[in-house]
Design a protein around this motif. Structure first.
Motif, PDB file in Angstrom:
ATOM      1  N   GLY A  57      56.091  61.401  67.625  1.00 40.78           N
ATOM      2  CA  GLY A  57      55.985  60.475  66.514  1.00 40.78           C
ATOM      3  C   GLY A  57      54.750  60.097  64.889  1.00 40.78           C
ATOM      4  N   VAL A  58      54.300  61.312  64.728  1.00 41.36           N
ATOM      5  CA  VAL A  58      53.896  62.184  63.612  1.00 41.36           C
ATOM      6  C   VAL A  58      54.748  61.958  62.796  1.00 41.36           C
ATOM      7  CG1 VAL A  58      51.575  62.717  62.444  1.00 41.36           C
ATOM      8  CG2 VAL A  58      51.597  62.021  64.488  1.00 41.36           C
ATOM      9  N   PRO A  59      54.801  61.238  61.474  1.00 39.42           N
ATOM     10  CA  PRO A  59      55.967  61.903  60.279  1.00 39.42           C
ATOM     11  C   PRO A  59      55.275  62.720  59.470  1.00 39.42           C
ATOM     12  CG  PRO A  59      55.391  59.737  59.841  1.00 39.42           C
ATOM     13  CD  PRO A  59      54.201  60.212  61.581  1.00 39.42           C
ATOM     14  N   ALA A  60      56.804  63.460  59.320  1.00 40.07           N
ATOM     15  CA  ALA A  60      56.210  64.753  57.781  1.00 40.07           C
ATOM     16  C   ALA A  60      56.400  63.652  56.432  1.00 40.07           C
ATOM     17  CB  ALA A  60      57.171  65.769  58.105  1.00 40.07           C
ATOM     18  N   PRO A  61      56.193  64.595  55.419  1.00 34.24           N
ATOM     19  CA  PRO A  61      54.884  66.162  55.820  1.00 34.24           C
ATOM     20  C   PRO A  61      53.272  65.482  55.533  1.00 34.24           C
ATOM     21  CG  PRO A  61      55.512  65.289  53.599  1.00 34.24           C
ATOM     22  CD  PRO A  61      55.746  64.228  53.984  1.00 34.24           C
ATOM     23  N   TYR A  62      53.044  67.567  56.312  1.00 27.65           N
ATOM     24  CA  TYR A  62      51.398  67.250  56.592  1.00 27.65           C
ATOM     25  C   TYR A  62      50.697  68.355  56.127  1.00 27.65           C
ATOM     26  CZ  TYR A  62      54.412  66.001  60.835  1.00 27.65           C
ATOM     27  OH  TYR A  62      55.241  65.605  61.502  1.00 27.65           O
ATOM     28  N   VAL A  63      49.169  67.675  56.039  1.00 23.05           N
ATOM     29  CA  VAL A  63      48.400  68.459  55.473  1.00 23.05           C
ATOM     30  C   VAL A  63      47.901  69.505  55.983  1.00 23.05           C
ATOM     31  CG1 VAL A  63      46.240  68.276  53.760  1.00 23.05           C
ATOM     32  CG2 VAL A  63      48.205  67.314  52.717  1.00 23.05           C
ATOM     33  N   GLY A 109      58.397  85.942  55.580  1.00 24.77           N
ATOM     34  CA  GLY A 109      58.449  85.106  54.040  1.00 24.77           C
ATOM     35  C   GLY A 109      57.511  84.456  53.253  1.00 24.77           C
ATOM     36  N   PRO A 110      58.186  83.741  52.163  1.00 22.04           N
ATOM     37  CA  PRO A 110      57.171  83.700  51.009  1.00 22.04           C
ATOM     38  C   PRO A 110      56.590  81.603  52.096  1.00 22.04           C
ATOM     39  CG  PRO A 110      58.997  83.305  50.140  1.00 22.04           C
ATOM     40  CD  PRO A 110      59.757  83.460  50.948  1.00 22.04           C
ATOM     41  N   LEU A 111      55.073  81.899  50.889  1.00 22.18           N
ATOM     42  CA  LEU A 111      55.272  80.222  51.344  1.00 22.18           C
ATOM     43  C   LEU A 111      55.535  78.725  50.547  1.00 22.18           C
ATOM     44  CD1 LEU A 111      51.251  80.794  51.974  1.00 22.18           C
ATOM     45  CD2 LEU A 111      52.954  79.806  53.503  1.00 22.18           C
ATOM     46  N   PRO A 112      55.593  78.338  50.466  1.00 24.47           N
ATOM     47  CA  PRO A 112      56.252  76.902  49.813  1.00 24.47           C
ATOM     48  C   PRO A 112      55.481  76.558  48.452  1.00 24.47           C
ATOM     49  CG  PRO A 112      55.517  76.296  51.645  1.00 24.47           C
ATOM     50  CD  PRO A 112      54.962  77.358  52.457  1.00 24.47           C
ATOM     51  N   ASP A 113      55.612  76.738  47.837  1.00 26.68           N
ATOM     52  CA  ASP A 113      54.700  75.699  45.852  1.00 26.68           C
ATOM     53  C   ASP A 113      54.556  74.604  46.966  1.00 26.68           C
ATOM     54  OD1 ASP A 113      53.633  75.389  44.244  1.00 26.68           O
ATOM     55  OD2 ASP A 113      55.463  75.174  42.725  1.00 26.68           O
ATOM     56  N   VAL A 114      53.479  74.677  47.736  1.00 25.26           N
ATOM     57  CA  VAL A 114      52.153  73.106  48.268  1.00 25.26           C
ATOM     58  C   VAL A 114      51.078  73.846  47.252  1.00 25.26           C
ATOM     59  CG1 VAL A 114      53.845  72.323  49.380  1.00 25.26           C
ATOM     60  CG2 VAL A 114      52.035  73.845  50.664  1.00 25.26           C
ATOM     61  N   PRO A 115      50.197  72.893  47.311  1.00 26.01           N
ATOM     62  CA  PRO A 115      48.602  72.588  47.142  1.00 26.01           C
ATOM     63  C   PRO A 115      48.047  73.662  47.867  1.00 26.01           C
ATOM     64  CG  PRO A 115      48.830  70.414  46.465  1.00 26.01           C
ATOM     65  CD  PRO A 115      50.768  71.479  47.235  1.00 26.01           C
ATOM     66  N   LEU A 116      47.134  74.570  48.015  1.00 23.80           N
ATOM     67  CA  LEU A 116      46.450  75.157  48.950  1.00 23.80           C
ATOM     68  C   LEU A 116      44.873  75.809  48.511  1.00 23.80           C
ATOM     69  CD1 LEU A 116      47.650  78.550  50.857  1.00 23.80           C
ATOM     70  CD2 LEU A 116      45.580  78.927  49.151  1.00 23.80           C
ATOM     71  N   ALA A 166      49.591  77.820  61.274  1.00 24.23           N
ATOM     72  CA  ALA A 166      49.072  76.957  59.921  1.00 24.23           C
ATOM     73  C   ALA A 166      50.384  77.890  59.013  1.00 24.23           C
ATOM     74  CB  ALA A 166      48.238  76.832  59.147  1.00 24.23           C
ATOM     75  N   ARG A 167      50.370  79.408  58.817  1.00 22.86           N
ATOM     76  CA  ARG A 167      51.188  79.437  57.291  1.00 22.86           C
ATOM     77  C   ARG A 167      52.892  80.210  58.383  1.00 22.86           C
ATOM     78  NH1 ARG A 167      49.081  83.896  55.610  1.00 22.86           N
ATOM     79  NH2 ARG A 167      50.067  84.230  53.912  1.00 22.86           N
ATOM     80  N   ARG A 168      52.333  80.357  59.469  1.00 22.19           N
ATOM     81  CA  ARG A 168      53.854  80.639  59.762  1.00 22.19           C
ATOM     82  C   ARG A 168      54.597  79.203  59.744  1.00 22.19           C
ATOM     83  NH1 ARG A 168      57.729  83.232  59.605  1.00 22.19           N
ATOM     84  NH2 ARG A 168      59.423  83.522  61.085  1.00 22.19           N
ATOM     85  N   PHE A 169      53.570  77.690  59.954  1.00 22.75           N
ATOM     86  CA  PHE A 169      54.879  76.514  60.309  1.00 22.75           C
ATOM     87  C   PHE A 169      55.564  76.301  58.923  1.00 22.75           C
ATOM     88  CE2 PHE A 169      55.164  71.484  60.058  1.00 22.75           C
ATOM     89  CZ  PHE A 169      55.421  71.410  60.648  1.00 22.75           C
ATOM     90  N   ALA A 170      54.127  76.324  57.848  1.00 18.65           N
ATOM     91  CA  ALA A 170      54.413  76.326  56.682  1.00 18.65           C
ATOM     92  C   ALA A 170      56.188  77.191  56.323  1.00 18.65           C
ATOM     93  CB  ALA A 170      53.456  76.768  55.434  1.00 18.65           C
ATOM     94  N   GLN A 171      56.043  79.111  56.208  1.00 17.10           N
ATOM     95  CA  GLN A 171      57.399  79.313  56.232  1.00 17.10           C
ATOM     96  C   GLN A 171      58.312  79.303  57.138  1.00 17.10           C
ATOM     97  OE1 GLN A 171      55.366  83.259  58.183  1.00 17.10           O
ATOM     98  NE2 GLN A 171      54.429  84.063  55.308  1.00 17.10           N
ATOM     99  N   LEU A 172      58.342  78.504  58.429  1.00 18.50           N
ATOM    100  CA  LEU A 172      59.631  77.783  58.715  1.00 18.50           C
ATOM    101  C   LEU A 172      60.397  77.073  58.137  1.00 18.50           C
ATOM    102  CD1 LEU A 172      58.383  78.768  62.635  1.00 18.50           C
ATOM    103  CD2 LEU A 172      60.073  80.517  60.997  1.00 18.50           C
ATOM    104  N   PHE A 173      59.336  75.855  57.955  1.00 17.20           N
ATOM    105  CA  PHE A 173      59.357  74.338  57.404  1.00 17.20           C
ATOM    106  C   PHE A 173      58.680  74.030  56.059  1.00 17.20           C
ATOM    107  CE2 PHE A 173      58.451  74.989  62.447  1.00 17.20           C
ATOM    108  CZ  PHE A 173      60.270  74.793  62.594  1.00 17.20           C
ATOM    109  N   PRO A 174      59.383  74.548  55.690  1.00 23.77           N
ATOM    110  CA  PRO A 174      58.244  73.931  54.205  1.00 23.77           C
ATOM    111  C   PRO A 174      58.373  73.147  53.456  1.00 23.77           C
ATOM    112  CG  PRO A 174      60.695  75.947  54.114  1.00 23.77           C
ATOM    113  CD  PRO A 174      60.279  75.729  55.653  1.00 23.77           C
ATOM    114  N   GLY A 175      59.461  72.590  53.996  1.00 22.15           N
ATOM    115  CA  GLY A 175      59.779  70.947  53.158  1.00 22.15           C
ATOM    116  C   GLY A 175      58.949  70.050  54.370  1.00 22.15           C
ATOM    117  N   GLU A 176      58.947  70.022  55.085  1.00 15.55           N
ATOM    118  CA  GLU A 176      57.775  69.611  56.053  1.00 15.55           C
ATOM    119  C   GLU A 176      56.094  69.759  55.695  1.00 15.55           C
ATOM    120  OE1 GLU A 176      58.279  68.799  60.457  1.00 15.55           O
ATOM    121  OE2 GLU A 176      60.607  69.427  60.191  1.00 15.55           O
ATOM    122  N   VAL A 177      55.886  70.376  54.620  1.00 14.61           N
ATOM    123  CA  VAL A 177      54.939  70.571  54.239  1.00 14.61           C
ATOM    124  C   VAL A 177      53.627  70.106  53.389  1.00 14.61           C
ATOM    125  CG1 VAL A 177      52.446  72.367  53.874  1.00 14.61           C
ATOM    126  CG2 VAL A 177      54.046  72.964  55.845  1.00 14.61           C
ATOM    127  N   ALA A 178      52.689  69.070  52.716  1.00 19.18           N
ATOM    128  CA  ALA A 178      52.543  69.040  51.895  1.00 19.18           C
ATOM    129  C   ALA A 178      51.179  69.526  51.304  1.00 19.18           C
ATOM    130  CB  ALA A 178      52.214  67.509  51.868  1.00 19.18           C
TER     131      ALA A 178
END
Length: 293
Positions: free
Chosen positions: A89-95, A210-217, A106-118
């Motif tokens: 029950g931990v809601p997205a998005p995630y840092v 594939g690419p990473l989402p456009d989020v702060p890194l 972590a980077r594979r998570f961001a590739q697969l689920f870009p909308g869930e990464v902040a």
């Protein structure tokens, strides 16, 4: 195994360990390096929980999670983490705060689920362009660690006990003693070796992912020397390693629109989070601020 804190959640028929504290969002999720477990980052976790929800966990096959064959693909571990966060029950998005090998997951998570990464904090990160920026004698295929034998494990255990007692000195006594005993056990040493035995395959998986989402890194680099490096590497090789890391993480930060590279001269690869907890917490705060804009 019953964890000392947190709880086990059922994910695809396996029990996975997760411990969370605090409230608010985005939630901060820690992804351990190989040979590390979630509770090794308790010092940072407790500070982060003062201003948002913070989550520690163990990948399947490691720590207090159920055992399973290792190594695994980054796609498997990323999907597993997503399912675990949903089960808990931990809601997205995630840092995502990832150390060493944890950054591949972590980077594979961001590739697969870009909308869930902040945001992404990559601490001494595994990066698929390692061989591009490192001298040949430090390429991935040349640095694979062999399975330790019985005599090696005996020496490792004796040397490592003091190391873990020092870096975990601020942990609650019962938890510290338990972590030290597990870290010096042959089982956990073998798990660490097995989990990082497929680095070339992880490299190729991320390159094709594939690419990473456009989020702060933020890429955080430790330029201090781990004690073990002096035993196995010449002074020149250690200097080459740090020069390569500067190039590597400059490239990682430059691979996304909102990337930044920070270096720490007084922190070491294995112990960034205990050498400079202030720098890690500040980077997390900065990512949360940037994600809110």
């Amino acid at each position: 195994m019953t964890p000392p804190v947190g709880q086990l959640y059922d994910v695809a028929g396996r029990r996975l360990f997760l411990h969370r504290s605090g409230s608010g969002g985005p939630s901060v999720v820690f992804l351990p390096g190989a040979s590390a477990v979630g509770l090794d980052y308790l010092n940072i976790h407790d500070r982060v929980a003062e201003f948002t929800m913070s989550v520690l966990y163990d990948r399947g096959g490691t720590g207090w999670s159920d055992r399973m064959p290792l190594p695994r693909t980054a796609s498997e571990t990323a999907t597993e983490l997503r399912d675990l966060l949903r089960a808990a029950g931990v809601p997205a998005p995630y840092v995502l705060v990832a150390h060493s090998l944890g950054a591949a997951h972590a980077r594979r998570f961001a590739q697969l689920f870009p909308g869930e990464v902040a945001g992404l904090l990559l601490v001494e990160s595994f990066y698929e362009d390692w061989d591009v920026h490192m001298p040949e004698h430090l390429h991935l295929e040349r640095t694979r660690q062999p399975e330790p034998g019985r005599l090696q494990l005996w020496f490792i255990s004796r040397l490592a006990r003091g190391f873990y007692r020092r870096i975990l000195a601020g942990w609650p006594a019962e938890l510290r003693d338990l972590l030290v005993e597990r870290h010096v056990s042959p089982e956990w040493w073998r798990i660490g070796v097995h989990e990082r035995s497929n680095l070339p395959q992880l490299r190729d998986e991320l390159r094709d992912g594939g690419p990473l989402p456009d989020v702060p890194l933020i890429a955080l680099t430790a330029l201090g020397e781990d004690p073990g490096l002096k035993l196995f590497m010449s002074k020149k090789s250690r200097r080459d390693l740090n020069d390569g890391k500067r190039r590597l993480y400059d490239a990682l930060a430059g691979s996304v629109p909102r990337g930044e590279h920070r270096t720490l001269d007084d922190a070491r690869h294995s112990t960034v989070h205990t050498d400079r907890p202030d720098a890690v917490v500040q980077a997390i705060r900065d990512l949360l601020d940037r994600a809110a804009k």
